[in-house]
Design an enzyme around this catalytic site. Sequence first.
Site, mmCIF file in Angstrom:
data_model
loop_
_atom_site.group_PDB
_atom_site.id
_atom_site.type_symbol
_atom_site.label_atom_id
_atom_site.label_comp_id
_atom_site.label_asym_id
_atom_site.label_seq_id
_atom_site.Cartn_x
_atom_site.Cartn_y
_atom_site.Cartn_z
ATOM 1 N N SER A 34 -11.769 14.283 6.131
ATOM 2 C CA SER A 34 -10.828 13.284 5.640
ATOM 3 C C SER A 34 -10.226 12.485 6.794
ATOM 4 O O SER A 34 -9.740 13.061 7.777
ATOM 5 C CB SER A 34 -9.718 14.022 4.860
ATOM 6 O OG SER A 34 -8.700 13.148 4.460
ATOM 7 N N SER A 85 -4.266 -0.088 4.411
ATOM 8 C CA SER A 85 -3.337 -1.155 4.025
ATOM 9 C C SER A 85 -2.125 -1.286 4.919
ATOM 10 O O SER A 85 -1.406 -2.265 4.823
ATOM 11 C CB SER A 85 -2.877 -0.937 2.596
ATOM 12 O OG SER A 85 -1.971 0.140 2.554
ATOM 13 N N THR A 97 -8.637 0.498 -7.759
ATOM 14 C CA THR A 97 -7.482 0.324 -8.638
ATOM 15 C C THR A 97 -7.621 -0.970 -9.420
ATOM 16 O O THR A 97 -8.283 -1.914 -8.980
ATOM 17 C CB THR A 97 -6.167 0.292 -7.834
ATOM 18 O OG1 THR A 97 -5.068 0.244 -8.760
ATOM 19 C CG2 THR A 97 -6.081 -0.928 -6.928
ATOM 20 N N LYS A 135 -3.911 -3.739 -8.158
ATOM 21 C CA LYS A 135 -3.648 -4.577 -6.998
ATOM 22 C C LYS A 135 -4.330 -5.935 -7.211
ATOM 23 O O LYS A 135 -3.849 -6.725 -8.009
ATOM 24 C CB LYS A 135 -4.001 -3.825 -5.728
ATOM 25 C CG LYS A 135 -2.985 -2.678 -5.523
ATOM 26 C CD LYS A 135 -3.216 -1.702 -4.409
ATOM 27 C CE LYS A 135 -2.115 -0.632 -4.442
ATOM 28 N NZ LYS A 135 -2.358 0.504 -3.559
ATOM 29 N N ARG A 155 15.777 4.360 0.349
ATOM 30 C CA ARG A 155 15.073 3.232 -0.258
ATOM 31 C C ARG A 155 15.918 2.537 -1.314
ATOM 32 O O ARG A 155 16.458 3.182 -2.211
ATOM 33 C CB ARG A 155 13.759 3.713 -0.875
ATOM 34 C CG ARG A 155 12.784 4.077 0.221
ATOM 35 C CD ARG A 155 11.463 4.598 -0.285
ATOM 36 N NE ARG A 155 10.538 4.662 0.843
ATOM 37 C CZ ARG A 155 9.269 5.023 0.741
ATOM 38 N NH1 ARG A 155 8.771 5.354 -0.412
ATOM 39 N NH2 ARG A 155 8.499 5.024 1.807
ATOM 40 N N HIS A 174 -7.753 -1.381 -1.583
ATOM 41 C CA HIS A 174 -7.271 -2.630 -0.985
ATOM 42 C C HIS A 174 -8.401 -3.608 -0.706
ATOM 43 O O HIS A 174 -8.247 -4.529 0.102
ATOM 44 C CB HIS A 174 -6.481 -2.337 0.292
ATOM 45 C CG HIS A 174 -5.174 -1.679 -0.012
ATOM 46 N ND1 HIS A 174 -4.055 -2.372 -0.409
ATOM 47 C CD2 HIS A 174 -4.840 -0.373 -0.053
ATOM 48 C CE1 HIS A 174 -3.067 -1.528 -0.651
ATOM 49 N NE2 HIS A 174 -3.518 -0.307 -0.443
ATOM 50 N N THR A 233 -4.280 13.519 -20.629
ATOM 51 C CA THR A 233 -3.295 12.445 -20.571
ATOM 52 C C THR A 233 -3.752 11.297 -21.465
ATOM 53 O O THR A 233 -4.957 11.069 -21.643
ATOM 54 C CB THR A 233 -3.089 11.996 -19.096
ATOM 55 O OG1 THR A 233 -1.971 11.135 -19.027
ATOM 56 C CG2 THR A 233 -4.315 11.309 -18.538
ATOM 57 N N THR A 234 -2.778 10.596 -22.019
ATOM 58 C CA THR A 234 -3.069 9.470 -22.901
ATOM 59 C C THR A 234 -3.829 8.382 -22.139
ATOM 60 O O THR A 234 -3.492 8.074 -21.002
ATOM 61 C CB THR A 234 -1.752 8.902 -23.465
ATOM 62 O OG1 THR A 234 -1.087 9.956 -24.160
ATOM 63 C CG2 THR A 234 -1.999 7.734 -24.400
ATOM 64 N N THR A 287 5.740 6.457 4.931
ATOM 65 C CA THR A 287 4.572 5.604 4.661
ATOM 66 C C THR A 287 3.810 5.335 5.959
ATOM 67 O O THR A 287 2.581 5.301 5.973
ATOM 68 C CB THR A 287 5.016 4.291 3.999
ATOM 69 O OG1 THR A 287 5.813 4.612 2.851
ATOM 70 C CG2 THR A 287 3.833 3.457 3.561
HETATM 71 C C1 LIG Z 1 -2.049 2.019 -3.870
HETATM 72 C C2 LIG Z 1 -3.112 2.936 -3.392
HETATM 73 C C3 LIG Z 1 -3.682 3.880 -4.238
HETATM 74 C C4 LIG Z 1 -3.133 4.143 -5.602
HETATM 75 O O1 LIG Z 1 -3.471 3.134 -6.488
HETATM 76 P P1 LIG Z 1 -2.509 2.877 -7.744
HETATM 77 O O2 LIG Z 1 -3.377 2.236 -8.740
HETATM 78 O O3 LIG Z 1 -1.376 2.019 -7.245
HETATM 79 O O4 LIG Z 1 -2.005 4.218 -8.183
HETATM 80 C C5 LIG Z 1 -4.775 4.606 -3.799
HETATM 81 N N1 LIG Z 1 -5.273 4.437 -2.563
HETATM 82 C C6 LIG Z 1 -4.726 3.567 -1.694
HETATM 83 C C7 LIG Z 1 -5.325 3.409 -0.353
HETATM 84 C C8 LIG Z 1 -3.616 2.802 -2.076
HETATM 85 O O5 LIG Z 1 -3.056 1.970 -1.205
#
Ligand SMILES: *Cc1c(COP(=O)(O)O)cnc(C)c1O
Length: 409
Positions: A138, A190, A246, A249, A21, A218, A278-279, A364
């Site tokens: 899953s 995704s 998230t 994104k 990469r 997503h 964690t902080t 991936t």
């Molecule tokens: C990117 C992604 C995550 C992780 O989210 P981040 O905020 O980037 O750590 C979790 N699940 C899926 C399906 C993703 O594509």
Amino acid sequence: MDYKAAFQGAVERVRSEGRYRVFADLKRHRGQFPRATWTSPETGAESEVVVWCSNDYLGQGQNPVVTEAMKAAIDAHGSGSGGTRNISGTNHSHVQLEAELADLHGKEAALLFTSGYVSNEATLSTLYNILPGLIIFSDSENHASMIAGIRAGRGEKHVFRHNDLAHLEALLVAASVDAPKLIAFESVYSMDGDIADIPAIVALAKRFGAMTYLDEVHAVGMYGQRGGGVAERDGVMDQIDICEGTLGKAFGVMGGYIAADTVIVDAIRSYAGGFIFTTSLPPSLTAGAAASVRYLKAHNEVRIAHQERAATLKRMMVEASLPVMPSTSHIVPVMVGDPVHCKLVSDLLLSDYGIYVQPINYPTVARGTERLRFTPTPFHTDEMMRDLVNALSKLWAHCNVARLGGYAA
Ligand SMILES: *Cc1c(COP(=O)(O)O)cnc(C)c1O
């Protein structure tokens, strides 16, 4: 032990498989998204590119509503949060953002994590502690962060074939009637751009007394009347037990979360190491994310524009006979099917056409399904799309020659 040779050997293995990469060194420019300046790793020269693979799906990363909220939060509250959530790190904006997210998903409560990855890993692993004997079902295409959480929980798990509800049902039938169960899946996947049949999965969960865990990473901000995701669009948000998303994104900032009943959030908050030790996120991020969530709740026209752009790009690619995969979402994947070739096309797009799209290779996606994955946003113009399709058409012809032995030299 020759440690250095071991590390070199590991890198060589990756390189020999054509999946080494190289990160594209980009300067994004606020107000000019999706344009950016790319610095060549070989020459250090800068050139202008159009970014075609950003997860900033709606350009919220440059929305003044978001950036001004972040700046104001720094001026008002400083840089870091000052601690873990438990020890002085709960700022008022964490509380406000969690309320905003709970409302987005029609849930009683929400819980913030440092990223979406951490939210999946921490929550899924912790569920095994809270529910002794838990069996997790899953989807085979679930994200690495969900797999990591399920593995870390070390409990029983069954993987069902991607979006194959007959297989899921067979696994549920075979499981012990009394065992606690959870179905873990995503809405928008995704890499292929396909979407789960959430109402059908919810119906199966009901029949077998299972809980549901839905990764809407997503989809949040992009689907549903207020951006609550595909579950909102499909009218089944209230049937999902734990919704995960998230802020990095479509919301254009950073961070992850779950939304659920208060009692579920309270339990995860109390047991999940990835939350506790964690902080917490800095106030600038939480304020920016809250502004972004609020903005997208009220601006459905952004989602309509986004879907139109994706549909237009797909149509243009089909008309140009490019092998666009049958995505039912905003994601536009184009199959290449070979890692070296995939990287070659991506390199040439960047060096010769000012187009940046990252090759998507193993691990991936599965070997043999290497692809280019385009993510048009409301800021990608018709002209950018024409440039892209013309460049791809030329390279496809060019690289066919390569497969017959002409180009690779
Ligand atoms: C990117 C992604 C995550 C992780 O989210 P981040 O905020 O980037 O750590 C979790 N699940 C899926 C399906 C993703 O594509």
